[in-house]
Design a protein around this motif. Structure first.
Motif, PDB file in Angstrom:
ATOM      1  N   PRO A   1      62.758 -50.135  -5.745  1.00 40.13           N
ATOM      2  CA  PRO A   1      61.515 -50.154  -6.587  1.00 40.13           C
ATOM      3  C   PRO A   1      60.943 -51.040  -7.240  1.00 40.13           C
ATOM      4  O   PRO A   1      61.986 -51.501  -7.113  1.00 40.13           O
ATOM      5  N   GLY A   2      59.610 -51.640  -7.455  1.00 37.47           N
ATOM      6  CA  GLY A   2      59.586 -53.022  -7.477  1.00 37.47           C
ATOM      7  C   GLY A   2      59.542 -53.388  -9.271  1.00 37.47           C
ATOM      8  O   GLY A   2      58.916 -51.685  -9.586  1.00 37.47           O
ATOM      9  N   HIS A   3      59.387 -54.346  -9.518  1.00 35.68           N
ATOM     10  CA  HIS A   3      59.369 -54.374 -11.224  1.00 35.68           C
ATOM     11  C   HIS A   3      57.566 -53.497 -12.131  1.00 35.68           C
ATOM     12  O   HIS A   3      57.063 -53.720 -13.015  1.00 35.68           O
ATOM     13  N   GLU A   4      56.911 -53.731 -10.786  1.00 36.73           N
ATOM     14  CA  GLU A   4      55.626 -53.327 -11.281  1.00 36.73           C
ATOM     15  C   GLU A   4      55.214 -51.852 -10.826  1.00 36.73           C
ATOM     16  O   GLU A   4      53.911 -51.403 -10.340  1.00 36.73           O
ATOM     17  N   TYR A   5      56.977 -50.971  -9.684  1.00 35.37           N
ATOM     18  CA  TYR A   5      56.509 -49.703  -9.381  1.00 35.37           C
ATOM     19  C   TYR A   5      55.469 -48.794 -10.456  1.00 35.37           C
ATOM     20  O   TYR A   5      56.165 -48.240 -11.377  1.00 35.37           O
ATOM     21  N   TRP A   6      54.542 -47.798  -9.603  1.00 37.12           N
ATOM     22  CA  TRP A   6      54.067 -46.872 -10.667  1.00 37.12           C
ATOM     23  C   TRP A   6      54.480 -45.663  -9.655  1.00 37.12           C
ATOM     24  O   TRP A   6      54.138 -45.470  -8.117  1.00 37.12           O
ATOM     25  N   GLN A   7      53.115 -44.740 -10.398  1.00 35.86           N
ATOM     26  CA  GLN A   7      53.911 -43.008  -9.586  1.00 35.86           C
ATOM     27  C   GLN A   7      52.994 -42.425 -10.752  1.00 35.86           C
ATOM     28  O   GLN A   7      53.085 -42.345 -11.852  1.00 35.86           O
ATOM     29  N   GLN A   8      52.413 -41.140 -10.520  1.00 34.74           N
ATOM     30  CA  GLN A   8      50.996 -40.313 -10.740  1.00 34.74           C
ATOM     31  C   GLN A   8      52.003 -39.872 -11.021  1.00 34.74           C
ATOM     32  O   GLN A   8      53.050 -39.186 -11.338  1.00 34.74           O
ATOM     33  N   ARG A   9      51.544 -38.986 -12.197  1.00 32.15           N
ATOM     34  CA  ARG A   9      52.212 -36.931 -12.826  1.00 32.15           C
ATOM     35  C   ARG A   9      51.671 -36.167 -13.249  1.00 32.15           C
ATOM     36  O   ARG A   9      49.923 -36.187 -13.673  1.00 32.15           O
ATOM     37  N   ALA A  10      51.291 -35.248 -13.108  1.00 34.11           N
ATOM     38  CA  ALA A  10      50.116 -33.610 -12.914  1.00 34.11           C
ATOM     39  C   ALA A  10      51.275 -32.752 -14.051  1.00 34.11           C
ATOM     40  O   ALA A  10      52.276 -32.454 -13.436  1.00 34.11           O
ATOM     41  N   ASP A  11      51.026 -32.223 -15.027  1.00 31.96           N
ATOM     42  CA  ASP A  11      51.291 -31.437 -15.687  1.00 31.96           C
ATOM     43  C   ASP A  11      51.009 -30.251 -15.752  1.00 31.96           C
ATOM     44  O   ASP A  11      48.780 -29.918 -15.299  1.00 31.96           O
TER      45      ASP A  11
ATOM     46  N   ASN B   1      47.967 -43.087 -13.852  1.00 33.74           N
ATOM     47  CA  ASN B   1      49.776 -44.462 -14.126  1.00 33.74           C
ATOM     48  C   ASN B   1      49.449 -45.729 -12.938  1.00 33.74           C
ATOM     49  O   ASN B   1      49.595 -46.549 -13.323  1.00 33.74           O
ATOM     50  N   SER B   2      48.105 -45.895 -11.944  1.00 30.18           N
ATOM     51  CA  SER B   2      47.858 -46.880 -11.223  1.00 30.18           C
ATOM     52  C   SER B   2      46.966 -47.788 -12.178  1.00 30.18           C
ATOM     53  O   SER B   2      46.566 -47.287 -13.122  1.00 30.18           O
ATOM     54  N   PRO B   3      47.343 -48.625 -11.311  1.00 35.53           N
ATOM     55  CA  PRO B   3      46.347 -49.800 -11.479  1.00 35.53           C
ATOM     56  C   PRO B   3      45.021 -49.775 -11.656  1.00 35.53           C
ATOM     57  O   PRO B   3      44.018 -50.071 -12.199  1.00 35.53           O
ATOM     58  N   ASP B   4      44.488 -48.838 -10.993  1.00 39.30           N
ATOM     59  CA  ASP B   4      43.374 -48.721 -10.441  1.00 39.30           C
ATOM     60  C   ASP B   4      42.039 -47.617 -10.798  1.00 39.30           C
ATOM     61  O   ASP B   4      43.477 -46.981 -11.657  1.00 39.30           O
ATOM     62  N   VAL B   5      41.117 -47.626 -11.363  1.00 35.53           N
ATOM     63  CA  VAL B   5      39.920 -46.496 -11.420  1.00 35.53           C
ATOM     64  C   VAL B   5      39.759 -45.676 -10.582  1.00 35.53           C
ATOM     65  O   VAL B   5      39.528 -46.236  -9.291  1.00 35.53           O
ATOM     66  N   LEU B   6      39.944 -43.884 -10.795  1.00 35.30           N
ATOM     67  CA  LEU B   6      39.916 -43.487  -9.574  1.00 35.30           C
ATOM     68  C   LEU B   6      38.149 -42.610 -10.486  1.00 35.30           C
ATOM     69  O   LEU B   6      38.184 -42.375 -11.737  1.00 35.30           O
ATOM     70  N   THR B   7      37.667 -41.944  -9.710  1.00 35.44           N
ATOM     71  CA  THR B   7      36.771 -41.614  -9.884  1.00 35.44           C
ATOM     72  C   THR B   7      36.100 -40.260  -9.255  1.00 35.44           C
ATOM     73  O   THR B   7      34.953 -39.334  -9.964  1.00 35.44           O
ATOM     74  N   TYR B   8      36.884 -39.799  -8.559  1.00 36.13           N
ATOM     75  CA  TYR B   8      37.017 -38.467  -8.395  1.00 36.13           C
ATOM     76  C   TYR B   8      39.179 -38.073  -7.798  1.00 36.13           C
ATOM     77  O   TYR B   8      39.568 -39.091  -7.640  1.00 36.13           O
TER      78      TYR B   8
END
Length: 810
Positions: free
Chosen positions: A75-85, A110-117
């Protein structure tokens, strides 16, 4: 100054069934100092040449490395992953076979992106009668057709009433959210964009008719027992759950068709399950209210198990057995005295898991014992009905403990607090819990096939806690990343359970029947699940076999085990992709494996390497006393025309013998048609030759030039066993790189002090060679299956027969 001398040699006939015949040839061997002259050269690859293709680097086949996933496979130094509880309340209606649920999902972007759905999975829509997955498989039938086949063709009638019913989707304040259901996927449109590092809370309410698995199929459902009128419920893939949004794919909303199982994100679960009061629940995570749902005796037994220490387990040295928390007598009583009016709510919590599943039944016997991994207590437990008691009480929980211990050694330490095996006449896996099979006959007896099948499936399904529950690969795209890797470690675990365990997947020779199938029945391992014809061999057996070949033959155990464990530790509780595995295995071992990934994972060519020809040479000692005796011996053994033999009797004296004027030096020297020095020349030769070289010439070395042909296409190392005239043997291993410049045919010279009487390629069945008939010199035709079992017909028991078959194969 280099010297030049002659060799004597013998060459085998092309027909390797014939007796080895010796023919005399001249061979020049030069030992010379070669002075390399340095010249600037502009080497160009020949674009029309095919050599080197199998060894080219994967290059653009793999995605480019970036700050999320490095070129080393980590995994890179900017690795990310989402989470759901998830916070879930579920109610099981046993009488109507319905499940009702409400959940609150907290989604962390946790992503660098904006999500609309947001996309959610509705796996129960696999059973929707209008689902495309229930109509896109071919259904050609040959006569006569059975009633069961007719029933299977009438999908709409068979599946009427099934599928997920989403009743509402609301935000945290209860306001309705717009959602769209597409088959097994549901899109929830957000009222405003969800920014990076922000979270969103929303609610879903749903229900569905629970399918009877034996009739409808599917991963979850119930089994009905008509003899006692009870059920075992296996509730899995049952709640609307988040899809994966990743750096390499974005949303993974590939439809669930029943084969490509999981693509899920990690999170925490808080789940309450309301079921009939006499039911016992097994579930992902840890129960929070045993004191409320167990009887006093059951709670006392559970607390006693908690007091067993690591020292107690170590002192038992593998002989400790599980304790029954819910006994067989208690389970039988509940079966006969069903309470259908009262309910109980079981409360479970699980941390950092990717899914949640549970089983519920009044039929369950429950036993438990602790295992310890790096000092951490793991509760190994089994739940099963009386039909499985004779097998599960004896084996299941012990196999669970063995699996957790062994997988932790080869992969990454098990961090969850629980590992459960539930007997449910099936085989399916979820975090901390899996559903397996293994029932005795009605009289309590069982066959060895049932026993080992049960142990194998428990190891496999419990092993899925590691692949993909911890090393969280994407099976919706790449089935082999969890099924194949898991099957490989399953093989290691089976062998540590019993060194005579009848493992069906892992050893190289077990994959041969699949590898030699027609091309239209094969696909590369790197094929999506839904497009594979022979799913078991492709997604389970072939990758497991490939890893076993890497471990035993190509890399060696030390390098392989370190690299494999490094991959598991790097990607524990993360989302690896194939490139991460390929790169890590090379990065941690310094072994270039691109040729193997290219051939075994991206290709379908089988391994079929043949010994085509063997040439036998010996050095000419130049000593006339030795050489002329050898030549005369060879001449006596030569094939000669019948006329030559008859002339020996009919021609008393030749002209050459009669006329001394023409009987010169060359006539004598060419007596046996091969140059040989006379004594004077030999003495002069000795003065110009070093003692070391003279010793070499007189050592009597045997040279064998072995020619190999790559018939199948997949390259492999050459493992050779040489058997000598005195029946001693020697193993030589030639690295796979021998094929780098000549992919179709290669030759190799071997030097021995003794004469070779047999050469066998792949003697230990390490490379999955599909044709053993061309692996020996002289050729030995392998017995057919019919011949194997028809030889030595006198009475023998199954063990004797198996030993005989194994001896023939080896």
């Amino acid at each position: 100054m280099p010297f030049v001398y002659f060799c004597k040699m013998s060459v085998s006939l092309a027909d390797r069934n014939s007796t080895l015949m010796k023919k005399i040839y001249s061979l020049f061997l030069s030992f010379a100092m070669i002075i390399a002259v340095s010249n600037a050269q502009n080497l160009q690859n020949n674009p029309t040449s095919n050599h080197g293709n199998k060894f080219e680097q994967l290059g653009t086949i793999l995605p480019d490395a970036n700050s999320y996933r490095t070129a080393s496979g980590a995994p890179g130094h900017e690795y990310w992953q989402q989470r759901a509880d998830y916070k879930i309340q579920a109610r099981l209606d046993e009488k109507k076979q319905y499940l009702h649920g409400e959940e609150t999902i907290t989604y962390f972007n946790n992503s660098p992106d904006v999500l609309t759905y947001l996309w959610l999975q509705l796996d129960e829509n696999e059973h929707n009668p209008n689902g495309e997955n229930n109509n896109f498989n071919e259904s050609g039938k040959s006569l006569p057709i059975t009633p069961g086949q007719i029933d299977g063709l009438d999908v709409k009638t068979k599946l009427a009433g099934y599928g997920a019913n989403v009743l509402s989707v609301t935000d945290a304040q209860g306001n309705p959210l717009h959602f769209v259901i597409n088959q097994t996927m549901m899109r929830v449109d957000l009222p405003k964009p969800l920014a990076s590092k922000q979270k969103y809370v929303f609610n879903v309410k749903w229900n569905y008719k629970i399918p009877e698995r034996q009739k409808i199929g599917g991963r979850g459902g119930y089994e009905y027992f008509p003899k006692d009128g009870n059920h075992i419920f296996t509730i899995s893939q049952w709640y609307p759950r988040m899809c994966v949004y990743s750096d390499y794919q974005g949303w993974n909303h590939k439809q669930f068709t029943g084969r490509g199982e999981f693509s899920l994100i990690f999170g925490n679960f808080d789940v309450q399950m309301t079921v009939p009061a006499d039911h016992v629940i097994a579930a992902t995570g840890e129960c929070q209210n045993y004191s409320e749902v167990l009887t006093a005796d059951q709670l006392k037994r559970w607390n006693a198990v908690q007091k067993i220490t690591a020292a107690n387990v170590a002192a038992a040295n593998g002989t400790m057995g599980p304790t029954e928390i819910v006994t067989l007598e208690e389970a039988k009583y509940r079966e006969q005295h069903r309470d259908t009016t009262q309910t109980k709510t079981w409360h479970y919590k699980a941390t950092n898991v990717r899914d949640f599943a549970w089983g519920s039944s009044r039929k369950f016997v429950w036993d438990a014992m602790p295992e310890f991994v790096e000092g951490k207590r793991i509760h190994c437990m089994s739940y099963y009905g009386k039909e499985a008691y004779g097998l599960y009480r004896k084996y299941s929980t012990k196999v669970v403990a063995h699996t957790i211990k062994t997988y932790s050694k080869y992969t990454t330490p098990y961090q969850y607090p629980v590992a459960i095996s539930v007997e449910a006449s099936s085989g399916m896996e979820y975090p901390m819990i899996c559903f397996n099979y293994g029932r005795t006959d009605e009289d309590g007896t069982y066959s060895s096939r049932t026993k080992y099948g049960m142990i194998g499936v428990i190891i496999h399904e419990v092993g899925h806690n590691f692949f993909p529950m911890i090393i969280n690969s994407d099976e919706r795209n790449w089935s082999w990343m969890d099924e194949g890797l898991n099957t490989f470690v399953q093989f290691l675990t089976e062998q540590e359970f019993d060194n005579n365990y009848p493992s069906q997947r892992g050893p190289a020779h077990k994959i041969v029947d699949y590898m030699k199938m027609p091309k239209d029945q094969l696909e590369p391992i790197m094929t999506n699940s839904e497009n594979i014809i022979n799913f078991g061999p492709n997604a389970y057996a072939k990758p497991a076999t490939g890893l076993n070949i890497l471990r035993e033959t190509i890399m060696g155990r030390e390098l392989f085990d370190y690299a494999f464990k490094e991959y598991c530790n790097r990607w524990a509780y993360k989302h690896p992709a194939p490139a991460d595995f390929f790169r890590t295995m090379e990065d941690a071992s310094a072994v270039d494996l691109d040729w193997f990934w290219r051939g075994w994972f991206y290709g379908t060519q089988p391994v079929d390497i043949a010994i085509k020809e063997v040439k036998w040479f010996q050095l000419n000692s130049q000593n006339p006393a030795v050489e002329k005796a050898f030549l005369k011996e060879q001449a006596n053994e030569k094939d000669v025309h019948i006329g030559v033999t008859r002339n020996e009797h009919s021609i008393k004296q030749t002209v050459n013998e009669r006329d001394t004027l023409i009987d010169d030096y060359y006539a004598k020297r060419n007596l046996y048609f091969v140059d040989a020095l006379d004594q004077q020349e030999y003495e002069e030769f000795k003065t110009k030759t070093s003692d070391k070289d003279l010793a070499l010439l007189n050592a009597g070395k045997h040279f064998y030039e072995v020619n190999f042909e790559n018939i199948g296409g997949m390259v492999m190392p050459l493992i050779l066993r040489f058997t000598f005239a005195d029946d001693s043997t020697e193993i030589q291993r030639i690295p796979v790189e021998i094929w780098r410049q000549y992919e179709d045919k290669v030759s190799k010279v071997f030097i021995f002090d003794k004469e070779v009487k047999e050469i066998r390629l792949d003697p230990f069945l390490e490379t999955a060679d599909v044709d053993l008939n061309n692996n020996t010199w002289p050729e030995i035709i392998q017995p057919s299956r019919y011949q194997l079992f028809k030889q030595n017909q006198p009475k023998e028991n199954p063990m004797q027969r198996q030993k005989r078959v194994d001896a023939i194969k080896n």
